[in-house]
Design an enzyme around this catalytic site. Structure first.
Site, PDB file in Angstrom:
ATOM      1  N   CYS A 136       0.846  -1.195   0.000  1.00  8.24           N
ATOM      2  CA  CYS A 136       0.000   0.000   0.000  1.00  8.24           C
ATOM      3  C   CYS A 136       0.882   1.246   0.000  1.00  8.24           C
ATOM      4  O   CYS A 136       1.387   1.665   1.055  1.00  8.24           O
ATOM      5  CB  CYS A 136      -0.937   0.008   1.206  1.00  8.24           C
ATOM      6  SG  CYS A 136      -2.018   1.443   1.285  1.00  8.24           S
ATOM      7  N   SER A 168       6.060  -3.766   8.150  1.00  6.91           N
ATOM      8  CA  SER A 168       4.645  -3.589   8.498  1.00  6.91           C
ATOM      9  C   SER A 168       4.490  -3.105   9.925  1.00  6.91           C
ATOM     10  O   SER A 168       3.656  -2.232  10.226  1.00  6.91           O
ATOM     11  CB  SER A 168       3.894  -4.909   8.309  1.00  6.91           C
ATOM     12  OG  SER A 168       3.988  -5.369   6.975  1.00  6.91           O
ATOM     13  N   ASP A 213      11.195 -15.845   6.870  1.00  6.62           N
ATOM     14  CA  ASP A 213      12.648 -15.682   6.998  1.00  6.62           C
ATOM     15  C   ASP A 213      13.129 -15.744   8.441  1.00  6.62           C
ATOM     16  O   ASP A 213      14.325 -15.896   8.683  1.00  6.62           O
ATOM     17  CB  ASP A 213      13.096 -14.344   6.390  1.00  6.62           C
ATOM     18  CG  ASP A 213      12.946 -14.305   4.884  1.00  6.62           C
ATOM     19  OD1 ASP A 213      12.866 -15.390   4.277  1.00  6.62           O
ATOM     20  OD2 ASP A 213      12.894 -13.205   4.317  1.00  6.62           O
ATOM     21  N   MET A 255      15.301 -18.872   0.339  1.00  2.14           N
ATOM     22  CA  MET A 255      15.037 -17.466   0.636  1.00  2.14           C
ATOM     23  C   MET A 255      15.867 -16.993   1.832  1.00  2.14           C
ATOM     24  O   MET A 255      16.320 -17.787   2.644  1.00  2.14           O
ATOM     25  CB  MET A 255      13.549 -17.255   0.902  1.00  2.14           C
ATOM     26  CG  MET A 255      12.702 -17.351  -0.362  1.00  2.14           C
ATOM     27  SD  MET A 255      10.958 -16.972  -0.032  1.00  2.14           S
ATOM     28  CE  MET A 255      10.301 -16.977  -1.694  1.00  2.14           C
ATOM     29  N   ARG A 350       7.085 -20.681   0.693  1.00 10.35           N
ATOM     30  CA  ARG A 350       6.087 -19.860   1.387  1.00 10.35           C
ATOM     31  C   ARG A 350       4.717 -20.521   1.412  1.00 10.35           C
ATOM     32  O   ARG A 350       3.851 -20.158   2.208  1.00 10.35           O
ATOM     33  CB  ARG A 350       5.990 -18.497   0.688  1.00 10.35           C
ATOM     34  CG  ARG A 350       5.241 -17.440   1.430  1.00 10.35           C
ATOM     35  CD  ARG A 350       5.132 -16.155   0.610  1.00 10.35           C
ATOM     36  NE  ARG A 350       6.411 -15.508   0.421  1.00 10.35           N
ATOM     37  CZ  ARG A 350       6.999 -14.737   1.328  1.00 10.35           C
ATOM     38  NH1 ARG A 350       6.419 -14.536   2.495  1.00 10.35           N
ATOM     39  NH2 ARG A 350       8.158 -14.158   1.077  1.00 10.35           N
ATOM     40  N   ARG A 531      12.703 -50.747  25.789  1.00  6.65           N
ATOM     41  CA  ARG A 531      12.123 -50.193  27.010  1.00  6.65           C
ATOM     42  C   ARG A 531      12.721 -50.808  28.279  1.00  6.65           C
ATOM     43  O   ARG A 531      12.444 -50.336  29.377  1.00  6.65           O
ATOM     44  CB  ARG A 531      10.606 -50.422  27.025  1.00  6.65           C
ATOM     45  CG  ARG A 531       9.839 -49.622  25.971  1.00  6.65           C
ATOM     46  CD  ARG A 531       8.351 -49.884  26.087  1.00  6.65           C
ATOM     47  NE  ARG A 531       7.572 -49.172  25.094  1.00  6.65           N
ATOM     48  CZ  ARG A 531       7.101 -47.932  25.240  1.00  6.65           C
ATOM     49  NH1 ARG A 531       7.358 -47.272  26.358  1.00  6.65           N
ATOM     50  NH2 ARG A 531       6.401 -47.354  24.293  1.00  6.65           N
ATOM     51  N   GLY A 635       0.412 -40.893  24.052  1.00  3.45           N
ATOM     52  CA  GLY A 635       0.930 -39.969  25.061  1.00  3.45           C
ATOM     53  C   GLY A 635       1.017 -40.544  26.446  1.00  3.45           C
ATOM     54  O   GLY A 635       1.397 -39.834  27.383  1.00  3.45           O
ATOM     55  N   GLU A 694      -5.137 -41.646  25.045  1.00 10.55           N
ATOM     56  CA  GLU A 694      -5.354 -43.087  25.182  1.00 10.55           C
ATOM     57  C   GLU A 694      -5.596 -43.538  26.619  1.00 10.55           C
ATOM     58  O   GLU A 694      -6.217 -44.576  26.856  1.00 10.55           O
ATOM     59  CB  GLU A 694      -4.148 -43.847  24.619  1.00 10.55           C
ATOM     60  CG  GLU A 694      -2.831 -43.522  25.315  1.00 10.55           C
ATOM     61  CD  GLU A 694      -1.634 -44.155  24.634  1.00 10.55           C
ATOM     62  OE1 GLU A 694      -1.846 -45.060  23.813  1.00 10.55           O
ATOM     63  OE2 GLU A 694      -0.487 -43.746  24.928  1.00 10.55           O
TER      64      GLU A 694
END
Length: 844
Positions: A136, A168, A213, A255, A350, A531, A635, A694
């Site tokens: 603008c 901006s 960025d 970029m 992007r 485990r 979880g 769960e």
């Protein structure tokens, strides 16, 4: 739509669903009086739906808050707009969206629209910005800003939240500083009347940083940067396959005109051979440096070469380095003579939907922005919402803008040390991490004296998690660069105890760097994981093997089992002196339930997989309009995945073990869903999602809840269950999990280095010799395991006693429009439970 009585719930043929539990359910349902539930409203949370959201008494007069996006679009902007709109409505304010950025603010009219709750439904899964953005030129002139101010006054808007880049946000701050003079001029010229100005004498502005960025100083991440990084890493992973097949080199341009974050993090996450960034040019002769590293890698046997270059890359004299220059050097017949290709990724970086992290970041920062606007006073400086490590904060906007511009100035005057110092701490640390992992054994000055070199065992414990391999690779690279001897212990403590001496290949063996170097993007665990705890393998056996193989330190990567393993080894030191070696744990589990950290490797990969799964499911739910999907998440007894997943997909309800689940909650949510669909007049995106952990309940699971919803709907809407299961562990780890794995793993080996060899007495006396590395708030810290065992661990539930994300559950409910509900009653245990059952004591 009238709501049926609760008793009628049991007159439906639910015996197919509930089976032998029906009688028990009926008793529980009838024993909970709806009238009692309503009389307890003083114990309920504030109403969250748009119709009943009341103005907060702390926030003063009702405000009209406008949200706009400006500058380049970035994934996650829609999440921020959605959060701002719904949070504003929840706080009793009017929410407006300004379409097409500052252009819309100048044009006014239909470009400034009041938003209702359902106007932003479904926005989380959309890329770009749905309210548009545009350059603008008019706003650069005072006349344009006068028109913008007039349009805001005519709409009654007195607060502005802007999501955009530094340009901006700079424009926003200037608009705010000029606001009083703009109003004076509008009144003087008769554009508006003096009485219209009254309550709009001051303009409050808050900034959200949307930029792929990640180029604004003062924040670790900007909205959209991790989504762009994901696109880059995905492309590089694909390119690596063809590069290896043909033994080619690829130069990939990304970029970053003034900021090398994307190039740097992509290099770290993919294990690239070389990178170029504007903030840190290579040494005087970058050509020789690159050729030496690439030549070294080729001698090791690598068949691929990946060079990542930021579009703003420079040499130390400030001259631009182009992809063609790099290609010509790699392809030079008198030098490396590599078959080289150039790939410029362009605007694909992007595009696309936002990854889970950007949805979370946009949502949390949007909520914080609304709070900041409402709490601001005329004297409050313009702030922007930042994140440091894992903490959402407010920071002065113009200081960050000044620091950002100073980076570009420092680069221009070739003061690269200043440019690096003005970036956040993670940036410079990641650069050092990249240099350490790409130039393994190239820089001989990094080597320690022989007497200081250590033999370090690497072991993965627990379930697989994204980033485990990246962490091992980084740790091995650091060890080799320093002269340490890294040793792989395959398949956890089970492999260590029972297969260490197998022939021809035992579970304990040195790493092959050529093989390890290719692990950066691999999921799972290449050295295996298990485990089994040391106590199950045999503490004495483990202690004897540590002595037999002469380990000077242990580096563990894993979840709660790994934490428990370190705890057991630490406690056994008095009995087994060979365990008096430093050991540290890098948490890696999708459950994110390890005490001592707010982030575990693999949790970001898991959330991406879950969000992607839910997006597809929600598409089905929306296509049929009146459908609810109940999704079961993993979880363990930690509701992190369910809660953050709910934040990322806009769930209508989330059920977690920490809060529990009751019939009252289900009844409230059933009523809410019936009301939602009763008022659905055919708008799109009318599907709903409910996420349940769960282990949220011993009785209710996804299928049962879906069946209850279906039965209670009486044909007015449908319900289905979905169980993504182990898909949530993910395939290729996310860039965040990969890059953080590198950074944290190197920190861990550096921590172990402090003790050196033969430090048994020193180790035994130092609590930090058995530790967990973690992100806590705005810091990376090492915490003694002993302290975590005694003060911060909920052992029965295998999770920390306090979880930073618990407050996000409220945000999920608020933004999902979930009505108030009665919290589940806590379980009675021990003697108290027995006495209540016998009628000896009353339950509280």
């Amino acid at each position: 739509m009238p709501i049926r009585s609760i008793d009628s719930f049991f007159r439906r043929p639910l015996e197919v669903v509930l089976g032998p539990l029906q009688t028990l359910f009926a008793f529980l349902f009838r024993s909970t009086s709806l009238g009692l539930l309503l009389r307890r409203r003083q114990n309920l949370a504030q109403p969250r739906n748009p119709a009943s959201a009341a103005q907060s008494p702390k926030m003063g007069t009702k405000k009209k808050i406008a949200i706009m996006t400006s500058g380049g679009d970035s994934p996650g902007m829609n999440a921020a707009v959605r959060a701002c709109v719904r949070m504003a409505i929840h706080m009793g304010c009017d929410a407006y969206c300004v379409y097409e950025g500052y252009e819309g603010l100048v044009r006014g009219g239909d470009y400034i629209r009041r938003m209702e709750w359902y106007d932003v439904r479904g926005w989380l899964s959309e890329g770009g910005t749905l309210i548009g953005t545009a350059r603008c030129m008019a706003f650069f002139e005072r006349a344009g800003r006068l028109t913008a101010a007039k349009n805001m006054i005519l709409n009654g808007i007195d607060a502005l939240i802007i999501c955009g880049g530094d340009g901006s946000l700079t424009g926003a701050d200037r608009f705010r500083s000029e606001w009083p003079s703009l109003l004076e001029e509008l009144v003087a010229t008769g554009e508006i009347k003096k009485e219209q100005v009254g309550q709009y004498a001051h303009l409050n502005i808050v900034g959200l940083v949307g930029s792929i960025d990640n180029d604004l100083s003062g924040t670790d991440a900007t909205i959209g940067c991790y989504s762009a990084l994901a696109r880059i890493c995905y492309a590089v992973d694909l390119i690596e396959a063809t590069a290896s097949s043909h033994s080619r080199a690829f130069v990939i341009e990304v970029m970053g005109r003034h900021c090398g974050w994307l190039a740097l993090m992509a290099g770290v996450a993919t294990g690239a051979d070389f990178i170029f960034i504007p903030e840190k040019p290579r040494e005087d002769n970058w050509r020789d440096e690159m050729c030496n590293i690439v030549r070294h890698h080729r001698k090791l046997g690598k068949r691929k070469t990946i060079v990542i270059i930021a579009e703003g890359a420079l040499d130390r004299e400030g001259n631009k380095i182009t992809p063609d220059m790099v290609k010509d050097l790699l392809a030079d017949k008198k030098g490396l003579a590599l078959d080289t290709r150039i790939t410029t990724l362009g605007h694909v970086q992007r595009g696309g939907t936002a990854v889970a992290y950007d949805r979370m970041l946009g949502t949390l920062q949007g909520v914080e922005a609304v709070k900041a606007v409402l709490e601001a006073t005329p004297g409050t400086p313009t702030c922007f919402i930042a994140i440091t490590e894992n903490k959402i904060t407010r920071k002065p906007l113009m200081q960050a803008v000044m620091d950002t511009k100073e980076v570009a100035k420092a680069i221009e005057r070739q003061d690269f040390e200043m440019a690096m110092s003005l970036r956040d701490a993670e940036f410079s640390e990641q650069y050092k991490s990249f240099m350490m992992t790409t130039a393994v054994q190239v820089d001989k000055e990094l080597m320690l004296p022989e007497k200081e070199r250590m033999k370090i065992g690497f072991i993965n414990v627990g379930a697989p998690a994204g980033g485990m391999n990246a962490a091992v690779r980084a740790g091995v690279a650091y060890c080799l660069s320093r002269g340490h001897e890294p040793i792989a212990i395959h398949n956890g403590f089970a492999g260590f105890a029972r297969h260490h001496g197998d022939k021809p290949l035992g579970a304990v063996r040195p790493f092959n760097w050529l093989e390890v170097d290719g692990w950066a993007s691999k999921g799972g665990s290449e050295i295996g994981t298990n485990r089994e705890l040391p106590s199950e393998s045999g503490i004495e056996t483990v202690a004897n093997l540590i002595e037999q193989y002469e380990f000077d330190a242990l580096f563990l990567v894993g979840g709660f089992e790994a934490f428990h393993a370190v705890s057991q080894l630490r406690k056994a030191r008095d009995q087994y002196p060979s365990l008096c070696i430093p050991m540290t744990l890098l948490p890696a589990t999708i459950s994110n339930n390890v005490p001592g950290t707010e982030y575990s490797l693999g949790s970001d990969t898991c959330l991406n997989e879950l969000v992607d799964y839910c997006d597809k499911i929600k598409q089905s739910a929306s296509a049929t309009r009146r459908r609810v999907f109940v999704i079961e998440t993993q979880g363990g007894r930690s509701g992190y995945v369910a809660t953050l997943g709910g934040l990322g997909v806009g769930a209508s309800a989330v059920y977690t073990p920490e809060e529990g689940l009751s019939l009252d909650m289900l009844a409230a949510d059933v009523r809410h869903l019936k009301d939602v669909f009763a008022h659905d007049k055919g708008q799109s995106r009318a599907g709903r999602l409910i996420l349940i952990n769960e282990k949220a309940s011993k009785v209710y699971n996804a299928k049962l809840i879906a069946d209850i919803l279906r039965d209670e709907a009486h044909g007015r809407f449908e319900s289905r269950e979905g169980i993504p299961g182990h898909m949530q562990q993910g395939g290729v780890p996310s860039p965040m999990d990969r890059s953080r794995a590198v950074r944290l793993a190197i920190r861990c080996i550096q921590h172990l280095e402090k003790w050196g060899r033969n430090a048994h007495n020193k180790v035994k006396m130092d609590p930090m010799s058995a530790s967990v590395i973690g992100i806590k708030g705005a810091s990376i810290v090492f915490t003694p395991v002993k302290k975590l065992e005694e003060e911060e661990t909920d052992w029965p539930n295998r999770r920390p006693k306090a979880a930073f994300w618990l407050g996000m559950k409220e945000i999920v409910d608020v933004l999902g429009g979930r009505p108030a509900y009665q919290k589940p009653e806590p379980d009675l245990t021990g003697v108290k439970a027995k006495d209540v059952k016998r009628g000896i004591e009353e339950a509280e």
